[in-house]
Design a protein around this motif. Structure first.
Motif, short mmCIF file in Angstrom:
data_model
loop_
_atom_site.label_atom_id
_atom_site.label_comp_id
_atom_site.label_asym_id
_atom_site.label_seq_id
_atom_site.Cartn_x
_atom_site.Cartn_y
_atom_site.Cartn_z
N HIS A 231 -42.37 -95.34 -91.10
CA HIS A 231 -43.80 -95.13 -90.84
C HIS A 231 -44.62 -96.33 -91.29
O HIS A 231 -44.37 -96.91 -92.35
CB HIS A 231 -44.29 -93.89 -91.61
CG HIS A 231 -43.64 -92.61 -91.16
ND1 HIS A 231 -44.00 -91.96 -90.00
CD2 HIS A 231 -42.64 -91.87 -91.72
CE1 HIS A 231 -43.27 -90.87 -89.87
NE2 HIS A 231 -42.44 -90.80 -90.89
N HIS A 232 -45.63 -96.68 -90.48
CA HIS A 232 -46.53 -97.78 -90.81
C HIS A 232 -47.97 -97.36 -90.54
O HIS A 232 -48.28 -96.84 -89.47
CB HIS A 232 -46.20 -99.01 -89.96
CG HIS A 232 -44.84 -99.56 -90.19
ND1 HIS A 232 -44.55 -100.46 -91.19
CD2 HIS A 232 -43.66 -99.32 -89.54
CE1 HIS A 232 -43.26 -100.77 -91.15
NE2 HIS A 232 -42.70 -100.08 -90.16
N PRO A 233 -48.88 -97.59 -91.48
CA PRO A 233 -50.31 -97.30 -91.23
C PRO A 233 -50.91 -98.32 -90.28
O PRO A 233 -50.43 -99.46 -90.18
CB PRO A 233 -50.93 -97.39 -92.62
CG PRO A 233 -50.03 -98.30 -93.40
CD PRO A 233 -48.65 -98.08 -92.85
N ASN A 234 -51.97 -97.92 -89.57
CA ASN A 234 -52.71 -98.87 -88.74
C ASN A 234 -54.22 -98.69 -88.93
O ASN A 234 -54.99 -98.82 -87.98
CB ASN A 234 -52.32 -98.77 -87.27
CG ASN A 234 -52.62 -97.42 -86.64
OD1 ASN A 234 -53.12 -96.52 -87.31
ND2 ASN A 234 -52.33 -97.27 -85.35
N CYS A 235 -54.61 -98.39 -90.18
CA CYS A 235 -56.03 -98.19 -90.47
C CYS A 235 -56.54 -99.15 -91.54
O CYS A 235 -57.59 -98.92 -92.14
CB CYS A 235 -56.28 -96.74 -90.90
SG CYS A 235 -55.30 -96.21 -92.33
N GLY A 236 -55.80 -100.24 -91.79
CA GLY A 236 -56.26 -101.26 -92.71
C GLY A 236 -57.37 -102.10 -92.11
O GLY A 236 -57.70 -101.99 -90.92
N TYR A 237 -57.92 -102.98 -92.91
CA TYR A 237 -59.06 -103.78 -92.46
C TYR A 237 -58.75 -104.56 -91.19
O TYR A 237 -59.53 -104.53 -90.23
CB TYR A 237 -59.48 -104.75 -93.58
CG TYR A 237 -60.68 -105.60 -93.22
CD1 TYR A 237 -61.97 -105.09 -93.33
CD2 TYR A 237 -60.52 -106.91 -92.77
CE1 TYR A 237 -63.08 -105.86 -92.97
CE2 TYR A 237 -61.61 -107.69 -92.44
CZ TYR A 237 -62.89 -107.16 -92.53
OH TYR A 237 -63.98 -107.93 -92.19
N GLU A 238 -57.62 -105.27 -91.16
CA GLU A 238 -57.28 -106.08 -89.99
C GLU A 238 -57.05 -105.20 -88.75
O GLU A 238 -57.39 -105.60 -87.63
CB GLU A 238 -56.04 -106.94 -90.28
CG GLU A 238 -56.25 -107.98 -91.37
CD GLU A 238 -57.38 -108.95 -91.03
OE1 GLU A 238 -57.58 -109.23 -89.83
OE2 GLU A 238 -58.05 -109.42 -91.96
N ASP A 239 -56.47 -104.02 -88.96
CA ASP A 239 -56.26 -103.11 -87.84
C ASP A 239 -57.60 -102.67 -87.24
O ASP A 239 -57.76 -102.59 -86.01
CB ASP A 239 -55.49 -101.86 -88.31
CG ASP A 239 -54.13 -102.19 -88.86
OD1 ASP A 239 -53.31 -102.75 -88.12
OD2 ASP A 239 -53.89 -101.88 -90.05
N LEU A 240 -58.55 -102.38 -88.10
CA LEU A 240 -59.86 -101.93 -87.64
C LEU A 240 -60.62 -103.05 -86.93
O LEU A 240 -61.30 -102.82 -85.93
CB LEU A 240 -60.67 -101.38 -88.81
CG LEU A 240 -60.02 -100.20 -89.56
CD1 LEU A 240 -60.90 -99.77 -90.73
CD2 LEU A 240 -59.77 -99.02 -88.63
N VAL A 241 -60.48 -104.26 -87.44
CA VAL A 241 -61.09 -105.42 -86.77
C VAL A 241 -60.48 -105.59 -85.38
O VAL A 241 -61.19 -105.85 -84.40
CB VAL A 241 -60.90 -106.70 -87.62
CG1 VAL A 241 -61.27 -107.94 -86.81
CG2 VAL A 241 -61.75 -106.63 -88.88
#
Length: 341
Positions: A231-241
Motif C-alpha cells: 500500500h502507498h498513500p497518494n495524499c502527500g503535498y507533492e501528490d496534491l500539487v
C-alpha cells in the motif's frame, strides 16, 4: 445463469418505503449545502463518515444518531454526510458482499430482501434525523432505488474505469466522487471525471437514456497498491500539487478533491486517519491551489474500534475493514473543526 425471481422496480420499492415530506425537504436542503461546497461557494469542509460497510440497521442508526447530535457543534466549519455503504466490493469475489447481497451477514445471498433493507435503512436515517447519506455506486442500476434519499455517491477504485459506472454518474444530479483506481493511475481517474461531466446516450435499466452531464463529479484520492501488493498513500503535498496541476490542464468544471483517509492512504491502519487528515490540512495551509481544491475527507468509523468476523458479538464493530470507534471519531471531528480555516 438461472433466473431466480423478478425483483421490484424502483418505483414499487419507493412506494413501499416512502420518504416523508419532512425528509424530502431535508434532503433538498442538504443537497444545496453539499453542492455549494463542491462548487466553492461555501468554504465549509465536507466530511463523509461512517462504517466501512453498513451491516446492521440498529447499530448504524445508533451511530448516525450520535453524529446528528454532534453536527450542530461543528456546523459553522464542517458539513457531515453519514456514510451508509450497503455494497462491499470484493477483489477476489468471495466474502461478505454487503447488505444488498446479505441483509443477514451470516445468511445466504438474498437480493430482494437486501434491496428492502438498504432502502429502509437510508429512509429511516433521513426521516428520523434529517441527514441524507452517501452510498457507493457498486451497481449502476441500484441508484434508482435510492435516488430520492442519497445526497452523495462514490464510485470505487474497482469500478472507476468501468464505462457503465462513468455514464451513470453523468446522469446523476448529486455529487459523485470518482476514486483513483487500485493502480493509482490519476489519468484514468481524471478521464472518469471527464466522462461523468459529459453528455451521453446509453443503455440504463433497459432504456435508451440521455444524460446532461454531472458538473459535480470530482476526485477522491484513496492511495494505491504496487505490483507487489504494498500500500502507498497518494495524499502527500507533492501528490496534491500534481492533482491540482492535472485539474488545471483538464478544463474540468468545479475542481474538487475528497481525501479518503483510510484504505491505501492509511496503509490499512484505521487509527492513522486523523493524522492523515491533519497532514493534508498542513498542505492546504502551504499552497493556495491545494486549498481551493480540497473540499473534505472520507473517514471510516463506527461505534467500536477495529473489526470482527461476520457473526461477531460486538455491537457496532465493523465486520469488514477496521474503523475508528465513536470516542476517537468525536474527538477527531472536533479537532478538524478547530483546524479548518
Amino acid at each position: 445463469m438461472i433466473f431466480k425471481r423478478r425483483l421490484p422496480i424502483p418505483k414499487e420499492l419507493k412506494e413501499m418505503y416512502p420518504v416523508s415530506a419532512e425528509g424530502a425537504k431535508a434532503k433538498q436542503k442538504n443537497d444545496a449545502e453539499i453542492r455549494s461546497i463542491i462548487t466553492g461557494e461555501s468554504d465549509k469542509l465536507l466530511l463523509v463518515i461512517g462504517p466501512c460497510s453498513a451491516d446492521r440497521e440498529d447499530a448504524v442508526i445508533d451511530y448516525i444518531t450520535r453524529l446528528n447530535s454532534l453536527k450542530d457543534r461543528v456546523s459553522d466549519k464542517i458539513f457531515i454526510v453519514p456514510r451508509i455503504f450497503t455494497g462491499k466490493p470484493r477483489t477476489s469475489g468471495s466474502g461478505y458482499k454487503g447488505m444488498i447481497h446479505q441483509p443477514d451477514p451470516l445468511g445466504e445471498s438474498d437480493i430482494l430482501n437486501g434491496l428492502i433493507a438498504l432502502r429502509r435503512l437510508h429512509m429511516r436515517v433521513l426521516n428520523e434525523t434529517g441527514m441524507s447519506c452517501a452510498d457507493e455506486l457498486l451497481y449502476p442500476e441500484e441508484h434508482r432505488f435510492l435516488s430520492d434519499l442519497l445526497s452523495y455517491v462514490s464510485v470505487g477504485a474497482r469500478s472507476v474505469e468501468d464505462q457503465q459506472h462513468r455514464l451513470t454518474a453523468s446522469g446523476l444530479s448529486i455529487p459523485v466522487g470518482m476514486k483513483n483506481p487500485l493502480s493509482g493511475d490519476l489519468a484514468s481517474m481524471i478521464n472518469a471525471i471527464k466522462t461523468a461531466q459529459g453528455q451521453h446516450t446509453f443503455i440504463y435499466r433497459n432504456w435508451e437514456v440521455e444524460s446532461k452531464g454531472n458538473p459535480l463529479a470530482h476526485a477522491i484520492l484513496r492511495g494505491y497498491k504496487d505490483l507487489h501488493g504494498r500500500h502507498h498513500p497518494n495524499c502527500g503535498y507533492e501528490d496534491l500539487v500534481q492533482l491540482a496541476s492535472l485539474y488545471a490542464e483538464s478544463g474540468l468544471n468545479n475542481p474538487a478533491l475528497i481525501v479518503d483517509c483510510n484504505h491505501s492512504n492509511s496503509r490499512k491502519d484505521c487509527f492513522k486517519q486523523g493524522e492523515i487528515a491533519k497532514d493534508v490540512l498542513k498542505s492546504v495551509a502551504k499552497n493556495a491551489d491545494i486549498k481551493r481544491l480540497l473540499k473534505g475527507f472520507m473517514i471510516e468509523s463506527y461505534l467500536e474500534d477495529g473489526c470482527q468476523q461476520p457473526g461477531g458479538s460486538k455491537y457496532g464493530q465493523s465486520i469488514t475493514d477496521p474503523c475508528l470507534g465513536w470516542e476517537k471519531t468525536e474527538k477527531l471531528i472536533l479537532e478538524l473543526a478547530d483546524l479548518w480555516e
